[in-house]
Write a protein that holds these residues in place. Structure first.
Motif, PDB file in Angstrom:
ATOM      1  N   THR A   1       0.829  -1.211   0.000  1.00 16.55           N
ATOM      2  CA  THR A   1       0.000   0.000   0.000  1.00 16.55           C
ATOM      3  C   THR A   1       0.860   1.256   0.000  1.00 16.55           C
ATOM      4  O   THR A   1       0.618   2.203  -0.763  1.00 16.55           O
ATOM      5  CB  THR A   1      -0.934   0.004   1.226  1.00 16.55           C
ATOM      6  OG1 THR A   1      -1.728  -1.186   1.213  1.00 16.55           O
ATOM      7  CG2 THR A   1      -1.846   1.213   1.202  1.00 16.55           C
TER       8      THR A   1
ATOM      9  N   ASP B   1       1.371   4.110  -3.036  1.00 15.06           N
ATOM     10  CA  ASP B   1       1.175   5.534  -2.760  1.00 15.06           C
ATOM     11  C   ASP B   1       2.347   6.356  -3.310  1.00 15.06           C
ATOM     12  O   ASP B   1       2.158   7.480  -3.789  1.00 15.06           O
ATOM     13  CB  ASP B   1       1.030   5.775  -1.267  1.00 15.06           C
ATOM     14  CG  ASP B   1      -0.318   5.326  -0.724  1.00 15.06           C
ATOM     15  OD1 ASP B   1      -1.261   5.181  -1.533  1.00 15.06           O
ATOM     16  OD2 ASP B   1      -0.427   5.096   0.498  1.00 15.06           O
TER      17      ASP B   1
ATOM     18  N   LYS C   1       2.932   4.441  -7.540  1.00 13.27           N
ATOM     19  CA  LYS C   1       1.710   4.255  -8.335  1.00 13.27           C
ATOM     20  C   LYS C   1       1.640   2.912  -9.069  1.00 13.27           C
ATOM     21  O   LYS C   1       0.559   2.458  -9.416  1.00 13.27           O
ATOM     22  CB  LYS C   1       1.515   5.400  -9.354  1.00 13.27           C
ATOM     23  CG  LYS C   1       1.563   6.793  -8.729  1.00 13.27           C
ATOM     24  CD  LYS C   1       0.627   6.912  -7.536  1.00 13.27           C
ATOM     25  CE  LYS C   1       0.747   8.273  -6.851  1.00 13.27           C
ATOM     26  NZ  LYS C   1      -0.041   8.349  -5.597  1.00 13.27           N
TER      27      LYS C   1
END
Length: 364
Positions: free
Chosen positions: A145, A149, A152
């Motif tokens: 995750t 962020d 991409k």
């Protein structure tokens, strides 16, 4: 495999073989010894035979093996070879160390030919070649995750794997949409919920160990991503050398260049990429050689007595060389489209190095 001619293991054949310095090809089983036929044409001073772990007689220091002579397979017993080339996929270090107690140190090569991508990354991250590596981390949900962020996009790769199997591409769009792709650019899963993405990945990955890797934006030719397979082998002088270079063109529908549908020579493609800059093309080729030889030497120091590697590199959109992967048991046959002389060099170099081991005392 052709019919095998069986020789009397206690007959005159043993007397004949005792006079020879053999090179042994370690294969998974004698039923899978066809690789011997490919190398037989390149043997010179030291004849070849194939054997399996189950065909070794440790007490008598004899081996039941196969030779391929004049188009015929002969099964007989042989003395221990003077050098051994591991043709089994996996880790044979313990077995070959046992051999070296009898035949001498450093006489067996490629004992390990199944590398962990994560281990390779760790080794090279502590070397002068670190800057050529894509950023990589051990996979877990939190890291993925955070990685998305920042970057991409991300590639998820199994620690062990080949031919693009089990590789996923994940992308986070500016609008917060997550897409998961498998081999092709077309997504197989789309969601705006990160928990749903992670749940989908957990189903697909299971208990396998994975790493998260930065996506490299590769150069393209005719809208096909390209990378370069460079064969690095130890030669008849015991030195690392570049013996083959192949450009692989990915299918237009795939982000995986190792699932290639077309190939060409490196010099030809560099001329296409830099038609008005021959000096730049030559400098890039020289840098690719430098990186691949340096990587081979670093891994040889770590793992011990590797003699051939297939190293995958590419050029990114900023004209920087990037290291993709290192293969411990590279296929020579993917070079067949470049012509028989190229294949001959790859097979002959392996035998030349084995001959070098037979003829020379190697320090432990």
């Amino acid at each position: 495999m052709n019919t095998i001619k069986r020789a009397n293991p206690n007959g005159g054949n043993d007397v004949h073989t005792k006079r020879k310095n053999y090179i042994g090809l370690l294969v998974p089983s004698l039923r899978k010894a066809a690789i011997l036929r490919k190398y037989a044409a390149y043997q010179s001073h030291s004849p070849l035979f194939a054997f399996s772990p189950k065909s070794i007689h440790w007490k008598s220091k004899r081996i039941t093996g196969l030779e391929y002579v004049n188009g015929k397979w002969n099964k007989r017993t042989f003395p221990f070879p003077k050098a051994i080339y591991n043709c089994c996929y996996g880790d044979k270090r313990a077995l070959l160390k046992r051999f070296e107690k009898t035949i001498g140190p450093q006489k067996c090569f490629n004992a390990l030919c199944r590398f962990s991508k994560w281990t390779i990354y760790q080794i090279l991250a502590d070397s002068p070649w670190k800057s050529y590596l894509p950023e990589s981390h051990l996979y877990d949900a939190t890291k993925l995750t955070a990685f998305l962020d920042s970057y991409k996009t991300a590639f998820l790769k199994p620690h062990y794997g080949s031919k693009g199997q089990g590789i996923f591409r994940v992308e986070l769009s500016p609008t917060g949409i997550y897409t998961l792709s498998e081999q092709t650019w077309d997504p197989s899963f789309v969601t705006s919920d990160p928990s749903a993405l992670l749940s989908q990945l957990e189903t697909k990955i299971g208990l396998k160990k994975y790493l998260i890797q930065e996506e490299i934006t590769m150069k393209k030719v005719n809208d096909r991503s390209i990378d370069f397979r460079v064969m690095v082998q130890k030669n008849g002088a015991g030195q690392w050398a570049i013996t083959g270079e192949l450009v692989r063109f990915a299918n237009k529908q795939s982000y995986l260049s190792n699932l290639f549908t077309k190939s060409d020579m490196l010099q030809n493609v560099l001329t296409i990429l830099y038609p008005t800059k021959p000096r730049k093309a030559a400098a890039i080729q020289n840098k690719i050689h430098e990186v691949c030889l340096g990587v081979a030497d670093k891994l040889d120091q770590h793992y011990g007595h590797i003699a051939e590697l297939g190293i995958d590199v590419t050029i990114d959109r900023n004209d920087q060389i990037r290291l993709i992967e290192v293969n411990g048991r590279p296929s020579k046959m993917i070079f067949k489209d470049l012509g028989q002389p190229c294949l001959d060099q790859l097979y002959q170099t392996t035998i030349d190095f084995a001959e070098y081991l037979v003829q020379n005392k190697i320090a432990p």
